[in-house]
Write an enzyme that holds these catalytic residues in place. Structure first.
Site: not given
Length: 162
Positions: A86, A90, A98, A101, A134
């Site tokens: 969903e 960050v 990072g 990630s 992505y």
């Protein structure tokens, strides 16, 4: 940085990150959910979502939640059990470290543990950094599909007419 499963005590921080995302997406008034809603819906007898939180030690030697990955399970008539990511959020001050990630990787690991055949999510077309992230990770952004939603007013209007 530490990534762990979220707990009810984290929901105040989770809500703050959700509100930060709404501001970033230019819809700050759209968030109507409360901390109590998150606690009830995520930690009741049948949780509606799960969340990973990323925390760091802040300057006061306390833990601070600076990112989340909130997901839930869906069922695909073609693939079976899937995960819907969903939100991956960050804090602005932590972007480029990072952390995103790491949260993303945690979702992929969860999918592997659950033996799902697909993990899916939405991304705004103008959010170029996210789109590129992505794509670079190997994810496909599907052309020809559009997100369809019915908001509360639309539901009520539909039901009144039918």
């Amino acid at each position: 940085m530490n990534i762990r499963k979220g707990n009810p005590e984290d929901m105040k921080s989770v809500l703050g990150l959700i509100q930060e995302l709404a501001i970033f997406e230019k819809e700050p008034e759209a968030v109507v959910i409360t901390e109590a809603d998150l606690v009830r819906d995520g930690f009741g007898e049948k949780p509606l979502f799960h969340v990973f939180v990323a925390e760091i030690d802040n300057n006061e030697q306390q833990k601070e939640i600076v990112g989340i990955a909130l997901y839930y399970y869906r069922y695909s008539t073609w693939k079976g059990k899937t995960i819907h990511l969903e939100d991956l959020i960050v804090k602005e001050k932590m972007r480029g470290t990072g952390l995103g990630s790491a949260l993303y990787a945690e979702i992929m690991k969860q999918g592997k543990r659950d033996n799902v055949r697909r993990i899916e999510w939405n991304v705004l077309d103008w959010n170029t950094p996210a789109v590129n992230f992505y794509k670079n990770s190997g994810a496909r952004i599907l052309d020809g599909w559009q997100v369809v939603q019915m908001d509360e007013a639309g539901i009520n209007s539909f039901l009144e007419k039918n």
